[in-house]
Motif scaffolding. Structure first.
Motif, PDB file in Angstrom:
ATOM      1  N   VAL A  95       0.829  -1.215   0.000  1.00 24.83           N
ATOM      2  CA  VAL A  95       0.000   0.000   0.000  1.00 24.83           C
ATOM      3  C   VAL A  95       0.859   1.259   0.000  1.00 24.83           C
ATOM      4  O   VAL A  95       0.575   2.213  -0.738  1.00 24.83           O
ATOM      5  CB  VAL A  95      -0.958   0.000   1.202  1.00 24.83           C
ATOM      6  CG1 VAL A  95      -1.749   1.307   1.250  1.00 24.83           C
ATOM      7  CG2 VAL A  95      -1.900  -1.181   1.131  1.00 24.83           C
ATOM      8  N   LEU A  96       1.919   1.278   0.815  1.00 26.83           N
ATOM      9  CA  LEU A  96       2.751   2.476   0.913  1.00 26.83           C
ATOM     10  C   LEU A  96       3.397   2.848  -0.422  1.00 26.83           C
ATOM     11  O   LEU A  96       3.244   3.987  -0.884  1.00 26.83           O
ATOM     12  CB  LEU A  96       3.812   2.284   1.992  1.00 26.83           C
ATOM     13  CG  LEU A  96       4.754   3.466   2.239  1.00 26.83           C
ATOM     14  CD1 LEU A  96       3.964   4.702   2.644  1.00 26.83           C
ATOM     15  CD2 LEU A  96       5.782   3.122   3.315  1.00 26.83           C
ATOM     16  N   PRO A  97       4.100   1.933  -1.120  1.00 27.40           N
ATOM     17  CA  PRO A  97       4.658   2.318  -2.430  1.00 27.40           C
ATOM     18  C   PRO A  97       3.589   2.629  -3.468  1.00 27.40           C
ATOM     19  O   PRO A  97       3.773   3.524  -4.306  1.00 27.40           O
ATOM     20  CB  PRO A  97       5.497   1.094  -2.834  1.00 27.40           C
ATOM     21  CG  PRO A  97       5.041  -0.020  -1.975  1.00 27.40           C
ATOM     22  CD  PRO A  97       4.554   0.589  -0.710  1.00 27.40           C
ATOM     23  N   ALA A  98       2.454   1.914  -3.410  1.00 29.31           N
ATOM     24  CA  ALA A  98       1.371   2.204  -4.359  1.00 29.31           C
ATOM     25  C   ALA A  98       0.804   3.599  -4.123  1.00 29.31           C
ATOM     26  O   ALA A  98       0.458   4.315  -5.079  1.00 29.31           O
ATOM     27  CB  ALA A  98       0.274   1.154  -4.229  1.00 29.31           C
ATOM     28  N   SER A  99       0.706   4.009  -2.854  1.00 26.12           N
ATOM     29  CA  SER A  99       0.195   5.346  -2.530  1.00 26.12           C
ATOM     30  C   SER A  99       1.125   6.436  -3.058  1.00 26.12           C
ATOM     31  O   SER A  99       0.665   7.457  -3.582  1.00 26.12           O
ATOM     32  CB  SER A  99       0.030   5.490  -1.016  1.00 26.12           C
ATOM     33  OG  SER A  99      -0.894   4.564  -0.512  1.00 26.12           O
ATOM     34  N   ILE A 100       2.420   6.211  -2.924  1.00 29.66           N
ATOM     35  CA  ILE A 100       3.396   7.192  -3.420  1.00 29.66           C
ATOM     36  C   ILE A 100       3.286   7.322  -4.933  1.00 29.66           C
ATOM     37  O   ILE A 100       3.239   8.434  -5.480  1.00 29.66           O
ATOM     38  CB  ILE A 100       4.820   6.779  -3.003  1.00 29.66           C
ATOM     39  CG1 ILE A 100       4.960   6.834  -1.477  1.00 29.66           C
ATOM     40  CG2 ILE A 100       5.855   7.687  -3.662  1.00 29.66           C
ATOM     41  CD1 ILE A 100       6.260   6.259  -0.956  1.00 29.66           C
ATOM     42  N   LEU A 101       3.219   6.179  -5.624  1.00 23.36           N
ATOM     43  CA  LEU A 101       3.098   6.192  -7.086  1.00 23.36           C
ATOM     44  C   LEU A 101       1.799   6.850  -7.523  1.00 23.36           C
ATOM     45  O   LEU A 101       1.776   7.683  -8.441  1.00 23.36           O
ATOM     46  CB  LEU A 101       3.183   4.759  -7.617  1.00 23.36           C
ATOM     47  CG  LEU A 101       2.993   4.585  -9.125  1.00 23.36           C
ATOM     48  CD1 LEU A 101       4.088   5.315  -9.900  1.00 23.36           C
ATOM     49  CD2 LEU A 101       2.978   3.099  -9.499  1.00 23.36           C
ATOM     50  N   PHE A 102       0.703   6.507  -6.862  1.00 26.79           N
ATOM     51  CA  PHE A 102      -0.599   7.047  -7.244  1.00 26.79           C
ATOM     52  C   PHE A 102      -0.675   8.545  -6.992  1.00 26.79           C
ATOM     53  O   PHE A 102      -1.312   9.277  -7.762  1.00 26.79           O
ATOM     54  CB  PHE A 102      -1.714   6.335  -6.469  1.00 26.79           C
ATOM     55  CG  PHE A 102      -3.064   6.438  -7.115  1.00 26.79           C
ATOM     56  CD1 PHE A 102      -3.471   5.520  -8.055  1.00 26.79           C
ATOM     57  CD2 PHE A 102      -3.935   7.463  -6.778  1.00 26.79           C
ATOM     58  CE1 PHE A 102      -4.712   5.614  -8.658  1.00 26.79           C
ATOM     59  CE2 PHE A 102      -5.179   7.579  -7.365  1.00 26.79           C
ATOM     60  CZ  PHE A 102      -5.573   6.637  -8.315  1.00 26.79           C
ATOM     61  N   SER A 103      -0.035   9.022  -5.924  1.00 25.80           N
ATOM     62  CA  SER A 103      -0.055  10.457  -5.637  1.00 25.80           C
ATOM     63  C   SER A 103       0.674  11.244  -6.725  1.00 25.80           C
ATOM     64  O   SER A 103       0.243  12.339  -7.103  1.00 25.80           O
ATOM     65  CB  SER A 103       0.566  10.735  -4.273  1.00 25.80           C
ATOM     66  OG  SER A 103       1.938  10.393  -4.263  1.00 25.80           O
ATOM     67  N   ILE A 104       1.761  10.687  -7.238  1.00 27.79           N
ATOM     68  CA  ILE A 104       2.503  11.343  -8.334  1.00 27.79           C
ATOM     69  C   ILE A 104       1.623  11.430  -9.575  1.00 27.79           C
ATOM     70  O   ILE A 104       1.532  12.481 -10.234  1.00 27.79           O
ATOM     71  CB  ILE A 104       3.808  10.588  -8.626  1.00 27.79           C
ATOM     72  CG1 ILE A 104       4.744  10.656  -7.422  1.00 27.79           C
ATOM     73  CG2 ILE A 104       4.492  11.157  -9.870  1.00 27.79           C
ATOM     74  CD1 ILE A 104       5.969   9.776  -7.545  1.00 27.79           C
TER      75      ILE A 104
END
Length: 538
Positions: A95-104
C-alpha cells in the motif's frame, strides 16, 4: 334589574386565555427546540439544495469506503496461508509504495485536467478495477493463484518472510486490498474534502462539516444492516459479487451526484461560496527537518508523541484482535456479519461521544478531554492482551458461565470501538486545540513536524515493530509467527506507549495553559512566542 353576562363574551375570554396560554407555551418550548435543532442539524432551508447532494456524496463515500475496508480484510485474512500479520506486510510493502506512485500520477492528472475531470478519471479507474476483479479475477482465482501447498512449503522453508509468500500466493486479493486502501484515501481524504473546501465558504463550513461527520457515522450504521443482509442471503462467493456490484453502483452514483452538483447547483450564484476557506499551502518537512522542530520545541514534541502513541497502539491492538477474529470465524459470511456489528457500534458510539465530548471539554477543560483516549486505549488493550495470554486458564471458566468461543473477539472489538470512538470525539479536537495559541510560524512548522514524525511513523511504526519482533522470533525458532504469539512482547510496547501518551498529555497541558495565558497579554507578543515555542522548565 340585574345585568346578565353574555355567554359569547365568556367564550371569547376563554378562547383568548387559551390562545394566550398556547402562545406562552410555544414561547417557552421554542428556544430549546431551536437550540436542539441547531445542535443536531444546523442547516438552513435555503442551503438545502446545496447541502443535500453534497451530504449524499459524503454518505456514499463513507459507505463504500467502509464496505471495502471490511471486504478486503475478509479476502486477505481468510485466504490460505495468511495471518493477521499479513495485513501489516501488505500496508508497508504494497500500500505504501502504491500510494506514493498514485499520488505522483494524481498530481499530474490534476494539473493537466483540472479538478472536475480528475474526479471522473480517478473514479472511473477505481470502478473499472472492481468490475474487472468481480467478473474476471475473482472467478479465476483458483487458476491464477499459485498452489497453496507450494506457498506453504516456501513459508516453512523461510518462516521469517512467510507473510510475503502468503500475499504472493493470493496476489489478486492483495491487489484488491491495495485498491481498496487507495479508494478510501482518494475518494474521501482527497476528492471529497477538496470538493467541499473549494465550494463551501467559511460561514457554511462551521455548520456543514460537523453535519457531514454525523452523516458519515450514520452511513456506518446503515452499512451494518447491508452486511447483515449479505451474510444471510449470499454464500459461496456470491457475497463478494454483491459487494463489488454495490461498489460499482456507489461509484457511478458518486460521479452523477458530483456532476449534478457542479452543473445545476454550484453554477447558480446564490450557492457559490462568498468567501472560500483560505487554505495555506501545507508546509512539508523532511524527516530530518521535522526532528529539528521537535527538539527545538518541547510543546510540539509532546503533540508528536501523542499522535505517534495512538498510531502505534491502535495498529498493534487491531492486528492482535483480527488474528483472534480469523481463528474464531469459519467463513467469510460470519466475518462480514461480525464486521457489520463492529461497524454499527463504532458509528453509534462515535455519534454519542461526539456530543459528550462537547460538554466534557467545555465544562471540565482540555486536560480531562485529552487524557480520556490514552487511558481508554491503554486499559482496554492491556486487559485484552492479558486475557489472550491467560486464555487457556480463563476460557474453561467462561465456558461454564455460558460465554461462547466469540467472547475474546467481542471483548477485543469493544476495546477497539471504544478506543476509536474516543479518538474521534476527544483526541482529534483536543489535538487541534493545542495548536491554537501558537505563533503562526510555529503552528505551520509544528503541524508539518507532527505530520512528518507523529502521524507518518505512527501509521507504520506499529507495523514495523511487529514485523521486527516476528522476524527475530522466526529466525531463532524456525517457526511461522502470528500476532498472538508476540503478545508477551507487544504488551510492553502498549504499556510503554500508553505511559508516554499520558505523560505527554499532562506536560502539554501545562504548556498549553501557559500559552493561553500568554496569548491574552496583547502587549507581550515576544513572551507569547517564547512561552509556546521554548522548552518548559517544568
Amino acid at each position: 334589574m340585574m345585568n346578565q353576562s353574555d355567554p359569547n363574551d365568556k367564550t371569547t375570554t376563554q378562547q383568548d386565555n387559551s390562545s394566550g396560554e398556547k402562545s406562552n407555551l410555544i414561547n417557552i418550548i421554542k428556544p430549546p427546540l431551536m437550540a436542539l435543532k441547531q445542535a443536531v442539524f444546523p442547516i438552513y432551508m435555503k442551503e438545502m439544495p446545496k447541502f443535500i447532494p453534497m451530504a449524499l456524496l459524503n454518505f456514499l463515500t463513507l459507505f463504500s469506503f467502509t464496505m471495502l475496508r471490511n471486504t478486503k480484510d475478509s479476502l486477505v485474512l481468510l485466504a490460505p496461508n495468511m495471518t493477521s500479520l499479513g495485513l501489516t506486510y501488505a500496508k508497508l510493502g504494497l500500500v505504501l509504495p502504491a500510494s506514493i506512485l498514485f499520488s505522483i500520477i494524481y498530481i499530474k492528472i490534476r494539473n493537466n485536467l483540472g479538478f472536475q475531470r480528475t474526479y471522473h478519471v480517478v473514479m472511473t479507474f477505481f470502478v473499472m478495477f472492481f468490475l474487472i476483479f468481480n467478473y474476471i479475477l475473482y472467478p479465476l482465482a483458483d487458476y491464477i493463484h499459485p498452489d497453496p501447498e507450494v506457498i506453504h512449503n516456501l513459508q516453512l522453508s523461510l518462516p521469517a518472510i512467510s507473510n510475503f509468500f502468503g500475499l504472493a500466493g493470493v496476489w489478486s486479493f492483495s491487489l484488491y486490498y491495495v485498491m481498496s486502501e487507495l479508494w478510501g484515501t482518494y475518494t474521501l481524504s482527497v476528492l471529497f474534502w477538496q470538493f467541499a473546501n473549494e465550494n463551501i465558504d467559511t460561514t457554511e463550513s462551521k455548520r456543514f462539516y460537523p453535519t457531514f461527520i454525523l452523516i458519515g457515522n450514520i452511513s456506518l450504521i446503515f452499512l451494518s444492516y447491508v452486511l447483515k443482509y449479505v451474510s444471510d442471503h449470499y454464500t459461496g462467493g456470491a457475497e463478494i459479487n454483491f459487494i463489488n456490484n454495490t461498489i460499482f453502483l456507489c461509484g457511478v452514483s458518486m460521479m452523477l451526484l458530483f456532476q449534478y452538483t457542479n452543473r445545476y447547483i454550484l453554477s447558480q450564484e446564490q450557492y457559490q461560496p462568498k468567501t472560500k476557506i483560505k487554505k495555506k499551502k501545507k508546509q512539508k518537512l523532511s524527516l530530518g527537518d521535522s526532528m529539528k522542530v521537535l527538539f527545538k520545541s518541547e510543546y510540539i514534541l509532546y503533540i508528536a508523541v501523542i499522535v505517534l502513541s495512538y498510531g502505534i497502539m491502535i495498529n498493534i491492538f487491531e492486528v492482535v484482535w483480527k488474528d483472534q477474529l480469523r481463528l474464531a470465524v469459519t467463513n467469510r459470511n460470519e466475518f462480514l456479519e461480525f464486521m457489520g456489528l463492529y461497524t454499527k457500534y463504532t458509528g453509534i458510539s462515535t455519534i454519542a461521544l461526539i456530543y459528550v465530548s462537547m460538554y466534557v471539554i467545555r465544562k471540565m477543560g482540555w486536560l480531562v478531554g485529552a487524557i480520556i483516549t490514552p487511558i481508554m486505549a491503554t486499559v482496554t488493550c492491556v486487559i485484552f492482551f492479558l486475557y489472550c495470554l491467560m486464555a487457556d486458564t480463563i476460557d474453561p471458566v467462561l465456558t461454564t458461565m455460558g460465554a461462547g468461543a466469540m467472547f475474546s473477539v467481542m471483548f477485543g472489538a469493544a476495546g477497539v470501538v471504544m478506543t476509536k470512538s474516543s479518538k474521534y470525539a476527544f483526541f482529534d479536537p483536543t489535538k487541534e486545540m493545542s495548536f491554537i495559541p501558537l505563533s503562526d510560524d510555529l503552528k505551520a512548522s509544528g503541524k508539518a513536524a507532527v505530520d512528518g514524525v507523529g502521524a507518518r511513523l505512527g501509521k507504520s511504526g506499529g507495523g514495523l515493530i511487529q514485523i521486527f519482533i516476528a522476524f527475530i522470533i522466526s529466525s531463532l525458532t524456525g517457526e511461522i509467527v502470528n500476532a498472538i504469539d508476540m503478545i508477551q512482547y507487544t504488551i510492553f510496547i502498549i504499556i510503554l506507549m500508553g505511559g508516554a501518551w499520558v505523560y505527554s498529555v499532562i506536560k502539554l497541558n501545562r504548556l498549553y495553559q501557559a500559552a493561553l495565558l500568554a496569548a491574552q497579554e496583547p502587549n507581550d507578543e515576544p513572551n507569547q512566542e517564547k512561552s509556546a515555542a521554548a522548552p518548559a522548565s517544568s
